[in-house]
Motif scaffolding. Structure first.
Motif, PDB file in Angstrom:
ATOM      1  N   THR A  10      -1.802  -0.019   1.202  1.00  0.00           N
ATOM      2  CA  THR A  10      -2.219   0.382   2.545  1.00  0.00           C
ATOM      3  C   THR A  10      -3.553  -0.224   2.979  1.00  0.00           C
ATOM      4  N   GLN A  13       2.770   3.797   5.949  1.00  0.00           N
ATOM      5  CA  GLN A  13       2.232   2.631   6.655  1.00  0.00           C
ATOM      6  C   GLN A  13       1.830   2.933   8.098  1.00  0.00           C
ATOM      7  N   GLU A  37      -0.358   4.574  11.129  1.00  0.00           N
ATOM      8  CA  GLU A  37      -1.777   4.884  11.263  1.00  0.00           C
ATOM      9  C   GLU A  37      -2.141   5.675  12.511  1.00  0.00           C
TER      10      GLU A  37
END
Length: 159
Positions: free
Chosen positions: A50, A125, A127
């Motif tokens: 990440t 993944q 955000e």
């Protein structure tokens, strides 16, 4: 949808995170028998983790373009789960600068901009759970400012 496919070589599904892009790509591909170009960033970040830097987005952008070009050479019509504009917007949001890679086949593309009107689904993944509507506006403005062919898609439910 058939008219869009017939009038454009490439359909690109784009928009903010968790707006149903991958599900829509899969549905259109299976309904109309279109080959797909997946979101290269997912496989890249699966391997990397990440934590990433701007140069990773440049690499992702170049690889996404290569996958798109290879598919476009082999098939008359394709559908893409994002393309270079997603990576460019992501870069501007995260790092404040463009990745500087030109949008290839621009005259052959039609964008389906997915509205974030379905519930957020967490993913390692992803955000941006809070500002999906602002990001939708960023995508919309980008498409308008660059005079790209697009239509807005609003899912009525999470598949």
């Amino acid at each position: 949808m058939k008219e869009l496919i017939d009038s454009h070589d490439i359909l690109v599904v784009t928009g903010p995170e968790s707006s149903g892009k991958s599900t829509l790509v899969s549905s259109i591909a299976s309904t109309y028998g279109l080959p797909t170009v997946g979101e290269y960033a997912r496989s890249y970040l699966d391997q990397l983790g990440t934590s990433y830097v701007w140069e990773d987005l440049v690499t992702i952008g170049k690889c996404q373009c290569l996958q798109e070009a290879a598919a476009h050479r082999r098939y008359p019509h394709i559908i893409c789960d994002t393309d270079i504009i997603t990576i460019d917007i992501w870069s501007k949001e995260k790092f404040g600068k463009s990745i500087g890679i030109p949008n290839q086949f621009i005259d052959s593309k039609h964008y389906l901009l997915c509205a974030p009107n379905i519930p957020w689904v967490a993913d390692p993944q992803r955000e941006n759970p809070i500002d999906r509507h602002r990001l939708f506006d960023v995508y919309h403005d980008y498409l308008v400012q660059n005079k790209l062919s697009f239509s807005v898609y609003k899912a009525d439910r999470r598949f």
